[in-house]
Scaffold this active site. Structure first.
Site, PDB file in Angstrom:
ATOM      1  N   LEU A 137       0.847  -1.295  -0.046  1.00 42.07           N
ATOM      2  CA  LEU A 137      -0.019  -0.047   0.153  1.00 42.07           C
ATOM      3  C   LEU A 137       0.929   1.447  -0.077  1.00 42.07           C
ATOM      4  O   LEU A 137       0.693   2.243   0.825  1.00 42.07           O
ATOM      5  CB  LEU A 137      -1.040  -0.099   1.250  1.00 42.07           C
ATOM      6  CG  LEU A 137      -2.085   0.900   1.144  1.00 42.07           C
ATOM      7  CD1 LEU A 137      -3.113   0.450   0.088  1.00 42.07           C
ATOM      8  CD2 LEU A 137      -2.961   1.120   2.458  1.00 42.07           C
ATOM      9  N   GLY A 138       1.702   1.376  -1.107  1.00 47.51           N
ATOM     10  CA  GLY A 138       2.292   2.761  -1.293  1.00 47.51           C
ATOM     11  C   GLY A 138       1.706   3.709  -2.077  1.00 47.51           C
ATOM     12  O   GLY A 138       0.369   3.737  -1.903  1.00 47.51           O
ATOM     13  N   ARG A 139       2.296   4.364  -2.890  1.00 43.90           N
ATOM     14  CA  ARG A 139       1.570   5.534  -3.656  1.00 43.90           C
ATOM     15  C   ARG A 139       0.606   4.796  -4.581  1.00 43.90           C
ATOM     16  O   ARG A 139      -0.474   5.495  -4.567  1.00 43.90           O
ATOM     17  CB  ARG A 139       2.691   6.529  -4.472  1.00 43.90           C
ATOM     18  CG  ARG A 139       3.676   7.060  -3.564  1.00 43.90           C
ATOM     19  CD  ARG A 139       4.709   7.790  -4.469  1.00 43.90           C
ATOM     20  NE  ARG A 139       5.752   8.724  -3.547  1.00 43.90           N
ATOM     21  CZ  ARG A 139       6.822   8.190  -3.301  1.00 43.90           C
ATOM     22  NH1 ARG A 139       7.112   6.931  -3.606  1.00 43.90           N
ATOM     23  NH2 ARG A 139       7.671   8.732  -2.683  1.00 43.90           N
ATOM     24  N   ILE A 140       1.151   3.817  -5.452  1.00 42.62           N
ATOM     25  CA  ILE A 140       0.374   3.130  -6.462  1.00 42.62           C
ATOM     26  C   ILE A 140      -0.477   2.510  -5.556  1.00 42.62           C
ATOM     27  O   ILE A 140      -2.031   2.423  -6.064  1.00 42.62           O
ATOM     28  CB  ILE A 140       1.190   2.396  -7.099  1.00 42.62           C
ATOM     29  CG1 ILE A 140       2.092   3.394  -7.979  1.00 42.62           C
ATOM     30  CG2 ILE A 140       0.271   1.630  -8.161  1.00 42.62           C
ATOM     31  CD1 ILE A 140       3.397   2.425  -8.854  1.00 42.62           C
ATOM     32  N   SER A 169       1.250  -4.740   3.726  1.00 44.48           N
ATOM     33  CA  SER A 169       2.680  -4.223   3.313  1.00 44.48           C
ATOM     34  C   SER A 169       3.508  -4.643   4.473  1.00 44.48           C
ATOM     35  O   SER A 169       3.377  -5.077   5.703  1.00 44.48           O
ATOM     36  CB  SER A 169       2.519  -2.789   3.594  1.00 44.48           C
ATOM     37  OG  SER A 169       1.779  -2.357   2.517  1.00 44.48           O
ATOM     38  N   ILE A 197       0.696  -5.788 -11.473  1.00 44.39           N
ATOM     39  CA  ILE A 197       1.127  -4.734 -12.109  1.00 44.39           C
ATOM     40  C   ILE A 197       2.512  -4.273 -11.640  1.00 44.39           C
ATOM     41  O   ILE A 197       3.057  -3.118 -11.848  1.00 44.39           O
ATOM     42  CB  ILE A 197       0.057  -3.553 -12.401  1.00 44.39           C
ATOM     43  CG1 ILE A 197      -0.267  -3.094 -10.786  1.00 44.39           C
ATOM     44  CG2 ILE A 197      -0.821  -3.857 -13.289  1.00 44.39           C
ATOM     45  CD1 ILE A 197       0.430  -2.133 -10.230  1.00 44.39           C
ATOM     46  N   ARG A 205       5.962  -6.766 -10.542  1.00 44.19           N
ATOM     47  CA  ARG A 205       7.041  -7.387 -11.321  1.00 44.19           C
ATOM     48  C   ARG A 205       6.566  -8.992 -11.418  1.00 44.19           C
ATOM     49  O   ARG A 205       5.774  -9.510 -10.310  1.00 44.19           O
ATOM     50  CB  ARG A 205       8.115  -7.328 -10.543  1.00 44.19           C
ATOM     51  CG  ARG A 205       8.886  -5.845 -10.380  1.00 44.19           C
ATOM     52  CD  ARG A 205       9.640  -5.795 -11.556  1.00 44.19           C
ATOM     53  NE  ARG A 205      10.211  -4.621 -11.922  1.00 44.19           N
ATOM     54  CZ  ARG A 205       9.699  -3.289 -12.256  1.00 44.19           C
ATOM     55  NH1 ARG A 205       8.644  -3.187 -12.517  1.00 44.19           N
ATOM     56  NH2 ARG A 205      10.718  -2.218 -12.204  1.00 44.19           N
ATOM     57  N   ASP A 246       0.146  -7.759 -15.994  1.00 47.03           N
ATOM     58  CA  ASP A 246       0.830  -6.825 -16.880  1.00 47.03           C
ATOM     59  C   ASP A 246       2.312  -7.145 -17.049  1.00 47.03           C
ATOM     60  O   ASP A 246       3.183  -6.494 -17.663  1.00 47.03           O
ATOM     61  CB  ASP A 246       0.577  -5.271 -16.517  1.00 47.03           C
ATOM     62  CG  ASP A 246       1.192  -4.052 -17.295  1.00 47.03           C
ATOM     63  OD1 ASP A 246       1.026  -4.531 -18.484  1.00 47.03           O
ATOM     64  OD2 ASP A 246       1.831  -3.416 -16.749  1.00 47.03           O
ATOM     65  N   GLU A 298      10.089 -11.244 -18.935  1.00 50.92           N
ATOM     66  CA  GLU A 298       9.949 -10.521 -20.133  1.00 50.92           C
ATOM     67  C   GLU A 298      10.823 -10.232 -21.282  1.00 50.92           C
ATOM     68  O   GLU A 298      12.088 -10.268 -20.757  1.00 50.92           O
ATOM     69  CB  GLU A 298       9.527  -9.075 -19.480  1.00 50.92           C
ATOM     70  CG  GLU A 298       8.314  -9.169 -18.580  1.00 50.92           C
ATOM     71  CD  GLU A 298       7.716  -7.832 -18.036  1.00 50.92           C
ATOM     72  OE1 GLU A 298       8.352  -6.882 -18.356  1.00 50.92           O
ATOM     73  OE2 GLU A 298       7.058  -7.936 -16.899  1.00 50.92           O
ATOM     74  N   HIS A 315       3.187  -5.292 -20.312  1.00 51.92           N
ATOM     75  CA  HIS A 315       4.076  -4.318 -19.439  1.00 51.92           C
ATOM     76  C   HIS A 315       3.880  -2.862 -20.003  1.00 51.92           C
ATOM     77  O   HIS A 315       4.737  -2.362 -20.022  1.00 51.92           O
ATOM     78  CB  HIS A 315       5.510  -4.746 -19.308  1.00 51.92           C
ATOM     79  CG  HIS A 315       5.922  -3.912 -17.930  1.00 51.92           C
ATOM     80  ND1 HIS A 315       7.164  -4.826 -17.495  1.00 51.92           N
ATOM     81  CD2 HIS A 315       5.653  -3.160 -17.273  1.00 51.92           C
ATOM     82  CE1 HIS A 315       7.509  -4.024 -16.238  1.00 51.92           C
ATOM     83  NE2 HIS A 315       6.441  -3.133 -16.293  1.00 51.92           N
TER      84      HIS A 315
END
Length: 329
Positions: free
Chosen positions: A159-162, A181, A237, A239, A263, A268, A286
């Site tokens: 639960l960071g910024r994104i 988190s 979304i 890694r 994503d 990759e 991605h």
């Protein structure tokens, strides 16, 4: 600034290349046929590395490892394009007083949009419904009924910024939010869950937003997927390495979980054929932050960090492992 030498191991966006070329002497390693010989020739002059994830499918990741940084005796700063910086050994850099910067914040809203777009598409199966129409099957019978967001709980892993931007979108759609988190976040209205396994057990949608790297590798494993359950939806979304990809393929094949929206992938741009063949799974190449306006903002922030450092000003976005702000501090 023209005498400051910067190593650029991988192609970066045109905005970044043009800005750095105008200010510095940039050594574009990816253009060299004999990369090792070029590196040996310029290593003693390099004061900065400008790097990031590959921007083309044929490009490869060039890790900014301890071994590489040891070869650059004048290295002061590594400026990374992207919020994730698992391609940089930031801990070693910090131990040797090399600043590392990334490009957070400017991509938060774009990536959160992608995350929630994946969620809607996976739950409601919109890509499959579109293919159904294009294939002329609607003329024969209506598309099948799908799962719904109604009554679901989203467990956000990180639960960071994104993560918080995704949570706001989930709330707007009437989806309950809980989270796990590394540390409990202050001043958020969402319940904290003490483990990944318990988060999956209490969620219908598991949203992965934690950074990559050794500490999170295969964090979402077979047990977590089983806890998510047969109506569960996995969205990643962050890694690809965070999810045990073999366990995910097995869980999707056996309907241990309902579906997934991905994503990112472990290797990759190579995506397992098993995932590609699954019609009910939503896959993206991605593109979380891949709008022109957001990538321009990320590139400008990367350039601004380098400019600030070499002007003796505070960098804008140092990473946690290298919290100092100004050259010489």
């Amino acid at each position: 600034m023209s005498q400051i030498d910067i190593l650029m191991p991988v192609p970066l966006p045109q905005l970044v290349r043009e800005a750095l070329d105008a200010r510095y002497r940039v050594h574009k390693l990816w253009l060299e046929t004999d990369k090792e010989a070029t590196l040996a020739r310029v290593a003693s002059d390099i004061r900065a590395v400008a790097t990031g994830a590959p921007i083309l499918a044929e490009d490869v990741v060039y890790p900014i490892s301890a071994a590489l940084m040891q070869r650059l005796p004048k290295l002061e700063i590594v400026a990374n394009l992207g919020v994730g910086y698992d391609n940089v050994d930031a801990r070693w850099a910090g131990d040797h007083h090399i600043c590392v910067t990334n490009t957070p914040d400017v991509l938060t809203e774009e990536t959160a949009d992608t995350a929630f777009g994946l969620t809607l598409n996976a739950v409601r199966q919109f890509p499959r419904a579109e293919r159904y129409l294009r294939d002329g099957k609607w003329l024969q019978r209506p598309f099948e009924l799908t799962a719904s967001l109604r009554g679901r709980t989203m467990g956000i892993l990180g639960l960071g910024r994104i993560g918080q931007a995704i949570a706001r979108r989930a709330e707007a759609f009437g989806v309950k939010v809980i989270y796990h988190s590394r540390n409990e976040a202050p001043d958020v209205p969402y319940p904290y869950v003490p483990s990944v396994l318990e988060l999956a057990r209490r969620s219908d949608i598991l949203m992965i937003v934690v950074p990559g790297g050794p500490t999170t590798k295969n964090m979402v494993d077979k047990a977590v997927l089983e806890a998510l359950g047969p109506q569960g939806v996995l969205i990643n979304i962050a890694r690809g390495t965070i999810v045990d990809e073999a366990a995910l393929i097995e869980a999707l094949r056996n309907r241990t979980i309902l579906t997934a929206g991905l994503d990112v992938f472990a290797e990759e741009p190579r995506v397992p054929s098993e995932l590609i063949q699954m019609d009910h799974v939503v896959l993206l190449p991605h593109v979380g932050s891949a709008s022109q306006v957001t990538r321009d903002a990320m590139g400008q922030l990367q350039v601004d960090n380098l400019d600030a450092w070499f002007a003796g000003r505070d960098v804008l976005t140092p990473v946690a492992e290298t919290p100092w702000l100004r050259a010489g501090k």
